[in-house]
Scaffold this motif. Sequence first.
Motif, PDB file in Angstrom:
ATOM      1  N   UNK A 124       0.845  -1.185   0.000  1.00  0.00           N
ATOM      2  CA  UNK A 124       0.000   0.000   0.000  1.00  0.00           C
ATOM      3  C   UNK A 124       0.885   1.242   0.000  1.00  0.00           C
ATOM      4  N   UNK A 125       0.655   2.121  -0.926  1.00  0.00           N
ATOM      5  CA  UNK A 125       1.448   3.337  -1.051  1.00  0.00           C
ATOM      6  C   UNK A 125       0.624   4.512  -0.519  1.00  0.00           C
ATOM      7  N   UNK A 126       0.927   4.931   0.710  1.00  0.00           N
ATOM      8  CA  UNK A 126       0.183   6.010   1.348  1.00  0.00           C
ATOM      9  C   UNK A 126       1.027   7.275   1.337  1.00  0.00           C
ATOM     10  N   UNK A 127       0.504   8.324   0.759  1.00  0.00           N
ATOM     11  CA  UNK A 127       1.198   9.602   0.770  1.00  0.00           C
ATOM     12  C   UNK A 127       0.621  10.408   1.931  1.00  0.00           C
ATOM     13  N   UNK A 128       1.360  10.432   3.026  1.00  0.00           N
ATOM     14  CA  UNK A 128       0.895  11.074   4.248  1.00  0.00           C
ATOM     15  C   UNK A 128       0.594  12.555   4.041  1.00  0.00           C
ATOM     16  N   UNK A 129       1.472  13.236   3.337  1.00  0.00           N
ATOM     17  CA  UNK A 129       1.272  14.671   3.091  1.00  0.00           C
ATOM     18  C   UNK A 129      -0.073  14.912   2.406  1.00  0.00           C
ATOM     19  N   UNK A 130      -0.331  14.171   1.342  1.00  0.00           N
ATOM     20  CA  UNK A 130      -1.596  14.350   0.622  1.00  0.00           C
ATOM     21  C   UNK A 130      -2.788  13.973   1.475  1.00  0.00           C
ATOM     22  N   UNK A 131      -2.664  12.932   2.287  1.00  0.00           N
ATOM     23  CA  UNK A 131      -3.769  12.515   3.157  1.00  0.00           C
ATOM     24  C   UNK A 131      -4.100  13.598   4.172  1.00  0.00           C
ATOM     25  N   UNK A 132      -3.067  14.183   4.782  1.00  0.00           N
ATOM     26  CA  UNK A 132      -3.293  15.245   5.764  1.00  0.00           C
ATOM     27  C   UNK A 132      -3.958  16.440   5.084  1.00  0.00           C
ATOM     28  N   UNK A 133      -3.415  16.850   3.952  1.00  0.00           N
ATOM     29  CA  UNK A 133      -3.975  17.999   3.239  1.00  0.00           C
ATOM     30  C   UNK A 133      -5.418  17.732   2.821  1.00  0.00           C
ATOM     31  N   UNK A 134      -5.702  16.536   2.368  1.00  0.00           N
ATOM     32  CA  UNK A 134      -7.065  16.179   1.971  1.00  0.00           C
ATOM     33  C   UNK A 134      -8.014  16.277   3.170  1.00  0.00           C
ATOM     34  N   UNK A 135      -7.546  15.849   4.341  1.00  0.00           N
ATOM     35  CA  UNK A 135      -8.396  15.843   5.536  1.00  0.00           C
ATOM     36  C   UNK A 135      -8.712  17.234   6.072  1.00  0.00           C
ATOM     37  N   UNK A 136      -7.879  18.219   5.784  1.00  0.00           N
ATOM     38  CA  UNK A 136      -8.108  19.552   6.352  1.00  0.00           C
ATOM     39  C   UNK A 136      -8.474  20.612   5.314  1.00  0.00           C
ATOM     40  N   UNK A 137      -8.367  20.274   4.048  1.00  0.00           N
ATOM     41  CA  UNK A 137      -8.714  21.245   3.004  1.00  0.00           C
ATOM     42  C   UNK A 137     -10.177  21.645   3.145  1.00  0.00           C
ATOM     43  N   UNK A 138     -10.407  22.938   3.156  1.00  0.00           N
ATOM     44  CA  UNK A 138     -11.759  23.465   3.281  1.00  0.00           C
ATOM     45  C   UNK A 138     -12.220  23.666   4.710  1.00  0.00           C
ATOM     46  N   UNK A 139     -11.394  23.275   5.676  1.00  0.00           N
ATOM     47  CA  UNK A 139     -11.771  23.469   7.077  1.00  0.00           C
ATOM     48  C   UNK A 139     -11.753  24.944   7.446  1.00  0.00           C
ATOM     49  N   UNK A 140     -12.626  25.317   8.365  1.00  0.00           N
ATOM     50  CA  UNK A 140     -12.662  26.685   8.887  1.00  0.00           C
ATOM     51  C   UNK A 140     -11.487  26.893   9.843  1.00  0.00           C
ATOM     52  N   UNK A 141     -11.263  28.130  10.230  1.00  0.00           N
ATOM     53  CA  UNK A 141     -10.209  28.424  11.206  1.00  0.00           C
ATOM     54  C   UNK A 141     -10.470  27.697  12.521  1.00  0.00           C
ATOM     55  N   UNK A 142     -11.722  27.665  12.944  1.00  0.00           N
ATOM     56  CA  UNK A 142     -12.064  26.960  14.189  1.00  0.00           C
ATOM     57  C   UNK A 142     -11.740  25.473  14.083  1.00  0.00           C
ATOM     58  N   UNK A 143     -12.065  24.881  12.956  1.00  0.00           N
ATOM     59  CA  UNK A 143     -11.776  23.454  12.758  1.00  0.00           C
ATOM     60  C   UNK A 143     -10.272  23.200  12.718  1.00  0.00           C
ATOM     61  N   UNK A 144      -9.537  24.086  12.058  1.00  0.00           N
ATOM     62  CA  UNK A 144      -8.080  23.944  12.003  1.00  0.00           C
ATOM     63  C   UNK A 144      -7.467  24.087  13.391  1.00  0.00           C
ATOM     64  N   UNK A 145      -7.964  25.062  14.157  1.00  0.00           N
ATOM     65  CA  UNK A 145      -7.468  25.237  15.521  1.00  0.00           C
ATOM     66  C   UNK A 145      -7.749  23.987  16.351  1.00  0.00           C
ATOM     67  N   UNK A 146      -8.944  23.442  16.237  1.00  0.00           N
ATOM     68  CA  UNK A 146      -9.296  22.226  16.979  1.00  0.00           C
ATOM     69  C   UNK A 146      -8.346  21.080  16.602  1.00  0.00           C
ATOM     70  N   UNK A 147      -8.069  20.943  15.324  1.00  0.00           N
ATOM     71  CA  UNK A 147      -7.163  19.888  14.857  1.00  0.00           C
ATOM     72  C   UNK A 147      -5.784  20.055  15.479  1.00  0.00           C
ATOM     73  N   UNK A 148      -5.264  21.271  15.481  1.00  0.00           N
ATOM     74  CA  UNK A 148      -3.933  21.538  16.022  1.00  0.00           C
ATOM     75  C   UNK A 148      -3.906  21.312  17.528  1.00  0.00           C
ATOM     76  N   UNK A 149      -4.861  21.897  18.238  1.00  0.00           N
ATOM     77  CA  UNK A 149      -4.904  21.766  19.698  1.00  0.00           C
ATOM     78  C   UNK A 149      -5.075  20.306  20.099  1.00  0.00           C
ATOM     79  N   UNK A 150      -5.954  19.599  19.417  1.00  0.00           N
ATOM     80  CA  UNK A 150      -6.186  18.188  19.715  1.00  0.00           C
ATOM     81  C   UNK A 150      -4.913  17.371  19.501  1.00  0.00           C
TER      82      UNK A 150
END
Length: 69
Positions: free
Chosen positions: A1-27
């Motif tokens: 399985x070829x997993x591109x971590x960078x792309x997976x992370x970017x895919x998971x947070x693309x389009x998130x609001x500032x509040x959602x991004x802050x929650x992701x970072x703090x969590x």
Amino acid sequence: MNLNLRNAVLHNVTGNSQDELEHTIVDAIQSGEEKMLPGLGVLFEVIWQHADTSEKQEMLQTLEDGLKK
């Protein structure tokens, strides 16, 4: 399985609001889990790539200050 971590992370947070991004970072930080560190690295990469020279200098100063004993 070829997993591109960078792309997976970017895919998971693309389009998130500032509040959602802050929650992701703090969590990620509060969980203290090693597996979260690469994702934070990807987010920092995005910040760094979109920062101008003075913002980069400020980040470096903050990092240097935070690492002083």
